[in-house]
Design a protein around this motif. Sequence first.
Motif, mmCIF file in Angstrom:
data_model
loop_
_atom_site.group_PDB
_atom_site.id
_atom_site.type_symbol
_atom_site.label_atom_id
_atom_site.label_comp_id
_atom_site.label_asym_id
_atom_site.label_seq_id
_atom_site.Cartn_x
_atom_site.Cartn_y
_atom_site.Cartn_z
ATOM 1 N N ILE A 189 99.139 21.005 86.084
ATOM 2 C CA ILE A 189 98.982 20.289 84.621
ATOM 3 C C ILE A 189 98.973 18.904 84.675
ATOM 4 O O ILE A 189 98.045 18.329 83.764
ATOM 5 N N GLU A 190 99.848 18.292 85.570
ATOM 6 C CA GLU A 190 99.620 16.676 85.508
ATOM 7 C C GLU A 190 98.395 16.041 85.981
ATOM 8 O O GLU A 190 97.867 15.119 85.580
ATOM 9 N N GLU A 191 97.638 16.760 87.093
ATOM 10 C CA GLU A 191 96.557 16.316 87.496
ATOM 11 C C GLU A 191 95.419 16.548 86.278
ATOM 12 O O GLU A 191 94.420 15.670 86.127
ATOM 13 N N LEU A 192 95.579 17.662 85.820
ATOM 14 C CA LEU A 192 94.460 17.933 84.680
ATOM 15 C C LEU A 192 94.691 16.707 83.421
ATOM 16 O O LEU A 192 93.692 16.452 83.102
ATOM 17 N N LYS A 194 95.641 13.964 83.891
ATOM 18 C CA LYS A 194 95.114 12.639 84.154
ATOM 19 C C LYS A 194 93.565 12.357 83.834
ATOM 20 O O LYS A 194 92.768 11.211 83.855
ATOM 21 N N LEU A 195 92.965 13.890 83.874
ATOM 22 C CA LEU A 195 91.322 13.758 83.788
ATOM 23 C C LEU A 195 91.037 13.899 82.228
ATOM 24 O O LEU A 195 89.764 13.900 82.019
ATOM 25 N N LEU A 196 92.144 14.076 81.572
ATOM 26 C CA LEU A 196 91.682 14.287 80.170
ATOM 27 C C LEU A 196 91.812 13.016 79.089
ATOM 28 O O LEU A 196 92.927 12.277 79.397
ATOM 29 N N ALA A 197 91.168 12.709 78.255
ATOM 30 C CA ALA A 197 91.464 11.559 77.154
ATOM 31 C C ALA A 197 92.304 11.993 76.296
ATOM 32 O O ALA A 197 92.658 13.349 76.160
ATOM 33 N N ALA A 224 95.224 20.750 78.408
ATOM 34 C CA ALA A 224 95.543 20.798 79.895
ATOM 35 C C ALA A 224 96.202 22.354 80.029
ATOM 36 O O ALA A 224 95.720 23.251 81.130
ATOM 37 N N ARG A 225 97.275 22.719 79.310
ATOM 38 C CA ARG A 225 98.029 23.897 79.504
ATOM 39 C C ARG A 225 97.240 25.078 78.968
ATOM 40 O O ARG A 225 97.029 26.266 79.605
ATOM 41 N N TYR A 226 96.286 24.862 77.903
ATOM 42 C CA TYR A 226 95.430 26.012 77.503
ATOM 43 C C TYR A 226 94.285 26.382 78.653
ATOM 44 O O TYR A 226 94.267 27.422 78.875
ATOM 45 N N VAL A 227 93.816 25.396 79.113
ATOM 46 C CA VAL A 227 92.451 25.559 80.036
ATOM 47 C C VAL A 227 93.434 26.174 81.406
ATOM 48 O O VAL A 227 92.666 27.372 82.085
ATOM 49 N N ALA A 228 94.479 25.764 81.803
ATOM 50 C CA ALA A 228 95.015 26.144 82.974
ATOM 51 C C ALA A 228 95.538 27.721 82.952
ATOM 52 O O ALA A 228 95.124 28.553 83.814
#
Length: 303
Positions: A189-192, A194-197, A224-228
């Motif tokens: 989640i944290e890495e995701l 970082k990639l999102l606005a 991030a949580r939804y996609v993961a």
Amino acid sequence: MDDFERLRGRLFGIAYRMTGTATDAEEVLQDAWLRWQDADRTTVRDPDAYLAKIVTNLAIKQLTSARARRELYVGQWMPEPVLTGRAEFDALGPLEVVAERESVSFALLLLLERLTPAERAAYVLHEAFAYGYREVAELIGTSEANARQLGSRASKKLAAEAPNEQPVDRAGWRKLVERFIAAARLGEIEELEKLLAEDVVSRADSGGKVSAARNVVAGRSRVARYVAGALQRFGGGIEAHLAEANGGPALVAIGPDGEVVAICFVTIGPDGVTALEFVMNPDKLAFAAGQLSHIGRLSDLSW
């Protein structure tokens, strides 16, 4: 060659941009072909204009009917994507003319939904196919002054809504998306994030036929949580291929049996991913699946 077959790509292009779906565009062309068969060809002085007029007016009628149906649509409604960037794909339909590619972008098709059918017709014919307003007026059955007004009104509406899009850096897009997919698969989640606005949004068009969020998911943490979570639940056996769709970069998700399960448009801005748009309704993936059947190997589906 029959005039209709000679013009098929252009006619399909008009119908697709007008209706937003390849399925509706094919229906329009089928109806237009029937009318062409019944026409007295000896009275047709300009087959190009004659057929363009038939298709334009059938598309306006189809779009008007479709908008009534969309009021009952389950969840988010999005255009129907088409694969592009290969001669085999372009020859099949809406991007036969390279100069028209920008006018079929997924983002623009979404914005065209804000226009009335008449405004959309005037804009598509003038901007995508370079018809003069006198010709536009003849095609949609109005005065030149009104056609010009429709086109001007459409352009102003789109300019007010359109994001400030920058040319896509292919290498940068690919690198960021590959990192995004890897982080999502691992549930990082944290890495995701970082990639999102910060103001990223995620939309999914499932038509209620597959499991997906029916409302817009907004915000870095929520997306991030939804996609993961979605990938953890439904991602088993699914492979993501980088591809070109509607003239721009996209992800094509292929299921374990080789079926197309989603096409995702990933928009990237200076601060990372700004939008994720998932087309998941199986009905809207059928045209792209048919295109894929023409290239044989999925390894050829690279962008």
